[in-house]
Design a protein around this motif. Sequence first.
Motif, short mmCIF file in Angstrom:
data_model
loop_
_atom_site.label_atom_id
_atom_site.label_comp_id
_atom_site.label_asym_id
_atom_site.label_seq_id
_atom_site.Cartn_x
_atom_site.Cartn_y
_atom_site.Cartn_z
N GLU A 86 10.37 -29.63 5.61
CA GLU A 86 11.29 -30.94 4.91
C GLU A 86 12.80 -31.53 4.41
O GLU A 86 13.20 -30.03 5.21
CB GLU A 86 10.12 -30.67 3.31
CG GLU A 86 8.53 -29.93 3.67
CD GLU A 86 7.06 -31.46 3.00
OE1 GLU A 86 7.96 -32.08 1.72
OE2 GLU A 86 6.67 -30.85 3.87
N GLY A 87 12.53 -31.66 3.22
CA GLY A 87 13.77 -31.86 3.01
C GLY A 87 14.54 -30.41 2.65
O GLY A 87 15.95 -30.72 2.44
N GLU A 88 13.96 -30.00 1.64
CA GLU A 88 14.88 -28.73 1.44
C GLU A 88 14.52 -28.02 2.36
O GLU A 88 16.63 -26.99 2.51
CB GLU A 88 13.75 -27.89 0.20
CG GLU A 88 13.11 -28.65 -0.42
CD GLU A 88 11.44 -29.32 -0.39
OE1 GLU A 88 10.44 -28.69 -0.55
OE2 GLU A 88 11.58 -30.92 0.42
N GLY A 89 14.21 -28.22 3.50
CA GLY A 89 13.91 -27.05 4.60
C GLY A 89 16.26 -27.20 5.44
O GLY A 89 16.41 -26.82 6.21
N GLY A 90 15.16 -28.90 5.51
CA GLY A 90 16.29 -29.52 6.67
C GLY A 90 17.83 -29.49 5.90
O GLY A 90 18.76 -29.24 6.47
N ALA A 91 18.07 -29.14 4.13
CA ALA A 91 19.06 -29.09 3.75
C ALA A 91 19.88 -27.60 4.14
O ALA A 91 21.03 -27.69 4.36
CB ALA A 91 18.69 -29.50 2.20
N ALA A 92 18.88 -26.97 3.46
CA ALA A 92 19.57 -25.74 4.10
C ALA A 92 19.51 -25.43 5.05
O ALA A 92 20.56 -24.77 5.54
CB ALA A 92 17.57 -24.80 3.75
N ILE A 93 19.15 -25.60 6.70
CA ILE A 93 19.23 -25.61 7.81
C ILE A 93 20.51 -26.57 7.90
O ILE A 93 21.70 -25.63 8.61
CB ILE A 93 18.07 -26.13 8.61
CG1 ILE A 93 17.33 -25.23 9.02
CG2 ILE A 93 18.82 -25.96 10.23
CD1 ILE A 93 15.90 -25.92 8.99
N GLY A 134 2.13 -36.33 -11.27
CA GLY A 134 2.28 -34.42 -11.35
C GLY A 134 1.83 -34.35 -9.65
O GLY A 134 2.88 -33.22 -9.50
N VAL A 135 0.92 -34.62 -8.60
CA VAL A 135 0.48 -35.01 -7.87
C VAL A 135 2.28 -34.76 -6.77
O VAL A 135 2.33 -33.88 -5.95
CB VAL A 135 0.12 -35.21 -7.48
CG1 VAL A 135 -0.85 -34.52 -5.87
CG2 VAL A 135 -2.13 -34.57 -7.79
N SER A 136 2.65 -35.53 -6.94
CA SER A 136 4.23 -35.92 -5.94
C SER A 136 4.94 -35.20 -5.69
O SER A 136 5.69 -34.00 -5.68
CB SER A 136 4.55 -36.71 -6.07
OG SER A 136 3.79 -38.42 -5.78
N LEU A 137 5.29 -34.41 -7.63
CA LEU A 137 5.69 -33.90 -7.93
C LEU A 137 5.94 -32.06 -7.64
O LEU A 137 7.17 -31.39 -7.68
CB LEU A 137 7.07 -34.08 -9.11
CG LEU A 137 6.88 -35.51 -9.22
CD1 LEU A 137 7.61 -35.90 -11.32
CD2 LEU A 137 8.51 -35.76 -9.04
N LEU A 138 4.81 -31.95 -7.84
CA LEU A 138 4.53 -30.58 -8.24
C LEU A 138 3.91 -29.82 -6.82
O LEU A 138 3.52 -29.03 -6.63
CB LEU A 138 3.35 -30.11 -9.36
CG LEU A 138 4.14 -29.92 -10.38
CD1 LEU A 138 2.54 -30.18 -11.17
CD2 LEU A 138 4.97 -29.22 -10.75
N GLY A 139 3.35 -31.11 -5.57
CA GLY A 139 2.85 -31.04 -4.79
C GLY A 139 3.67 -29.60 -3.50
O GLY A 139 2.54 -29.54 -2.90
N PRO A 161 3.03 -29.87 2.58
CA PRO A 161 3.82 -30.75 2.62
C PRO A 161 3.49 -32.17 1.95
O PRO A 161 2.70 -33.01 1.79
CB PRO A 161 4.15 -31.09 4.15
CG PRO A 161 2.69 -29.92 4.81
CD PRO A 161 1.99 -28.90 3.53
N THR A 162 5.21 -32.86 1.68
CA THR A 162 5.01 -33.82 1.12
C THR A 162 4.01 -35.72 1.92
O THR A 162 3.93 -35.58 1.64
CB THR A 162 6.09 -34.61 1.19
OG1 THR A 162 6.97 -34.33 1.81
CG2 THR A 162 6.61 -33.93 -0.04
#
Length: 172
Positions: A38-45, A117-122, A127-128
């Motif tokens: 996802e975006g989080e892992g991609g940014a960390a990479i 809520g589902v979108s933000l906590l999902g 995965p999104t």
Amino acid sequence: MSTTEPGLISGFQDLVAQVPDLLQPVIVALAGAVPFVEGEGGAAIGIIGGLPPVVAAVSAAIGNFLCVLVVVLVSSRVRTAVTSRVGRRGDADAPSDAPSPRREKFQRAYHRYGTPGVSLLGPLLLPTQFTAAALVGTGVPARRVLQWQGLAIVLWTTAVTLIITGVIRFVA
């Protein structure tokens, strides 16, 4: 953020370091499009691979969102095709199978938290791309899913980028 194959992440990091500077954001965007990265892992990479944090975050979020966009558009078309076919055949031919435990769990979460809520906590659980497909499959309009998934991608990617940047500054 979910865990994924360690070799995949190190492979993306190696790739980021080996390609020309202009292509590095593209590699990060591709990583951001991968479910569970996802975006989080991609940014960390990207950050760990040497990209400036803002470039890494924007690239990863764009990759993640473009993948979600494709999933939402395809899911929406599939849902439309299925519901129009069932409508033409009449309710007597509609599937009457009981929902799976996973679907019931999603439905409970959706009724409790709604699309925001589902979108933000999902992303804490799925995965999104999976969350977006499930939302569209339950009849949430594609535009609404994309708005909330986009916001979730931006927020989660920004949060992880800030955390990674802070950790790197603290350690260095």
